[in-house]
Design an enzyme around this catalytic site. Structure first.
Site, PDB file in Angstrom:
ATOM      1  N   GLU A 176     -10.607 -37.352  -0.016  1.00 14.92           N
ATOM      2  CA  GLU A 176     -11.899 -37.678   0.593  1.00 14.92           C
ATOM      3  C   GLU A 176     -13.087 -37.587  -0.366  1.00 14.92           C
ATOM      4  OE1 GLU A 176     -12.621 -38.809   3.470  1.00 14.92           O
ATOM      5  OE2 GLU A 176     -10.894 -38.464   4.752  1.00 14.92           O
ATOM      6  N   SER A 202       6.499  10.217  42.627  1.00 19.47           N
ATOM      7  CA  SER A 202       6.875  11.467  41.951  1.00 19.47           C
ATOM      8  C   SER A 202       6.441  11.523  40.490  1.00 19.47           C
ATOM      9  CB  SER A 202       8.399  11.651  42.015  1.00 19.47           C
ATOM     10  OG  SER A 202       8.833  11.771  43.358  1.00 19.47           O
TER      11      SER A 202
END
Length: 702
Positions: A86, A346
């Site tokens: 680019e 429990s």
């Protein structure tokens, strides 16, 4: 003709601007018309783990996936390919590449058509920041001006980073990170050569080249980039050939959605904060979510589960799963069950026993009687509705017997247990209109999975909890030293008992300690376990708090706990050593005052209900039972369970006494051979019960 003149006129226009040397005019323009940089702040919100790895992201205000980029987090080969393809002179020009403009203009004049463009990365960034619908001389000239402005304000690295954040990749994907995650399910640091080439090609024509929609065009564009790199000498021919032969990945992946409940909570707290760091570990989080997802296959369709895995030494939560399936409507998966208060059953019993150890009331081998007791109108019963008679404290806790737990809580005081829970920095909720009473020992209050897991960190820290947190703590918060929930001796004694808990059926043996809990009415199943450092808490149930007949902590939650530890990949730490002066004592070595714990004379055995006759609850009458051998080939004893009856008991196997004058309701029987056997028990009142069973040795698998 206008198209042919486009590049030429644009280049000449720029040359005129430069030739005029209008520095003052440019500075005035720059002050009046600064470049719009708002897009660079409108990013996706990210939730990351302890090391910065992405857990979950949210689209920005415009509904786009726009993740912040960092050059150090992008594959270096991708950067080289991008700039070669680019903008070869990116690091050298001032935003506009005059050589590229002259080349493009000459190619246009020579060929009568556009051969190559002259847009730099800086100019492309200007177009992304300020899109214009039509290509024109005015638009191109404007991009040049903006590129110059950007170069004045930003470093080259910042410009390249901004481009990689805004570049379009098809659909609502913007930026290299979003594209890499969507198309390859990986961060851009890990791109292969073929993948890097595709992502270089996409921004030029993102919709036409989308690999998930137009795979043929995407493949052609990718290979064109690779060929250009070979021509430029950036990549050897052999590597280009190999990369070009790789098949195209044409599936768009979903963005990471780990720790959904944690992410939602942080996002709702502050959606303006771009990045939220957590203490979670991405790898562990992924494993634990899979553990719960796999567990759903064994659960009813409307059951959910939640899990927390924490470093008990620091309090940092390493994995936090709020539901078994976040997207499941049947399981109400959007509800975070790590933060909902439920009855723990429990699961609080270890802290009752710990207080009794602190008070010097018991030792592990102290005997306590498990039989019906009326605690002023409160008559606790065991889960299986039977009683065990005389048992050791060690066995009473492991068997989760209710009467011994309530008797110990009565001795130490319910208010004292509540005070210790407060020390544990947890918030509990009592049922509306109720007071602190003995029922809290069996789950008569509400607590969250996060808080319950936090309480269990005390067993790896000499009795002191570490506050659980899923975000990094401030230095001042890390320095807080809290009062112990249990003293170090009591904490060790309880942990030393819990490490003897039998693994759930169908699981392997692990060096962990754990406790389960089942709430009243079968609504919630719990299991919390630990080793020398890590603590895991698991909850299973319905988010709407309705009953689940038959659900228990041992059958529903404990297997998930064991699976989580086994699949975590963590190196398990040995249990803490006994504190100085603390040791296990056999029953015969206990002082007389610690041999038996006497339940308060204020309470009595209920006399209104007739005493039931003894009943052998296991093995059932007519059962066929395989006698399991040990690893050494010896026969293992058969566990026998008894309900009701008045102790002491006499046991007979095929007419021969093998246990006489015993008070236990759970004993081991060593049969004298295979075949049909009769098992008989006689209680103190002369009442008897018998079962006939067939015993056999398992046949070897060929």
């Amino acid at each position: 003709m206008p198209k042919m003149l486009f590049g030429m006129v644009a280049g000449l226009g720029f040359l005129i601007l430069v030739g005029l040397g209008s520095v003052g005019g440019f500075l005035l323009f720059d002050r009046v018309n600064p470049p719009p940089l708002d897009k660079l702040t409108d990013l996706s919100v990210e939730v990351v783990d302890r090391d910065g790895a992405l857990l979950r992201a949210y689209t920005n205000k415009a509904g786009q996936w726009r993740l912040g980029s960092d050059l150090d987090g992008v594959d270096a080969e991708f950067i080289d390919i991008l700039l070669t393809y680019e903008d070869k002179r990116f690091w050298d020009h001032a935003g506009v590449d005059l050589r590229a403009i002259l080349r493009a203009s000459w190619q246009l004049l020579s060929n009568g058509r556009i051969i190559s463009g002259a847009s730099t990365i800086s100019m492309q960034l200007a177009r992304l920041l300020e899109p214009r619908e039509k290509r024109s001389f005015k638009a191109k000239f404007w991009q040049m001006l903006r590129a110059l402005q950007l170069e004045e304000r930003m470093s080259k690295r910042e410009i390249l980073t901004a481009y990689l954040t805004l570049a379009p990749y098809g659909g609502n994907l913007e930026g290299i990170r979003a594209a890499s995650l969507a198309y390859f399910a990986k961060e851009p640091k890990e791109l292969s050569l073929a993948q890097a080439a595709l992502l270089v090609a996409l921004p030029q024509s993102p919709e036409a080249r989308r690999p998930d929609i137009s795979p043929k065009r995407a493949l052609a564009a990718r290979n064109t980039v690779l060929e250009r790199m070979a021509i430029a000498g950036l990549i050897p021919e052999s590597e280009v050939t190999r990369a070009s032969a790789q098949p195209l990945e044409s599936v768009r992946h979903t963005m990471p959605q780990l720790a959904a409940h944690v992410a939602d909570r942080l996002y709702s707290k502050s959606s303006l904060q771009r990045k939220h760091q957590t203490t979670l570990d991405r790898e562990l989080q992924e494993k634990m979510e899979q553990v719960l997802l796999d567990a759903t296959g064994k659960l009813a369709p409307d059951l959910s589960a939640a899990l927390i895995l924490a470093d008990g030494k620091s309090g940092a939560i390493l994995a936090e799963v709020g539901s078994a399936d976040y997207l499941s409507a049947a399981r109400s998966g959007w509800i975070d069950m790590t933060r909902k208060q439920r009855s723990p059953g429990s699961a609080l019993k270890p802290f009752i026993y710990g207080l009794a150890f602190e008070e010097g009331l018991i030792r592990a081998q102290t005997q306590i009687t498990d039989s019906p007791v009326d605690f002023g109108g409160y008559r606790p019963k065991n889960f299986d509705m039977g009683y065990q008679g005389d048992v050791s404290i060690h066995d009473a806790l492991l068997l989760s017997l209710n009467v011994p737990a309530v008797a110990l809580l009565d001795a130490v005081g319910p208010a004292r247990l509540m005070e210790r829970l407060k020390r544990g920095d947890v918030s509990v909720k009592l049922p509306e209109g109720s007071d602190v009473g003995l029922a809290i020992g069996l789950g008569g209050l509400g607590i969250t999975l996060k808080d319950l897991t936090q309480l269990y960190t005390s067993f790896v820290n000499d009795g002191r909890i570490k506050r659980l947190h899923d975000q990094p703590l401030s230095p001042s918060a890390r320095e807080i030293v809290r009062a112990p929930v249990l003293d170090r001796n009591a904490s060790w004694h309880v942990g030393n008992i819990l490490k003897d808990a039998t693994p759930p059926r169908g699981t392997g043996t692990l060096p962990i300690a754990y406790k389960t809990g089942t709430s009243y009415g079968y609504r919630d199943a719990w299991s919390v376990g630990f080793e020398g450092r890590y603590v895991i808490g698991v909850w299973v149930g319905k988010p709407d708090n309705s009953a689940v007949p038959g659900i228990t902590g041992r059958t529903a939650a404990a297997p998930i706990l064991y699976d989580a530890f086994a699949r975590s990949g963590l190196t398990l730490t040995p249990f803490p050593k006994a504190p100085s002066g603390t040791q296990e004592q056999a029953f015969v070595d206990l002082p007389p005052t610690l041999k038996h714990f006497r339940i308060s004379n204020l309470w009595s055995t209920p006399s209104l209900v007739p005493e039931a006759a003894p009943q052998i609850s296991y093995p059932p009458d007519g059962a066929r039972i395989e006698l399991t051998p040990t690893a050494q080939g010896k026969q293992m004893p058969l566990v026998v369970k008894l309900q009701n009856g008045r102790p002491p008991f006499r046991w007979l196997g095929n007419g021969r006494v093998f246990a006489a004058n015993g008070r236990k309701r759970r004993i081991n029987w060593m049969p004298d051979g295979q075949g049909q056997s009769t098992l008989t028990v006689i209680d103190a009142a002369g009442r008897a019960d018998s079962v006939s069973v067939f015993l056999q040795v398992p046949s070897e698998t060929p």
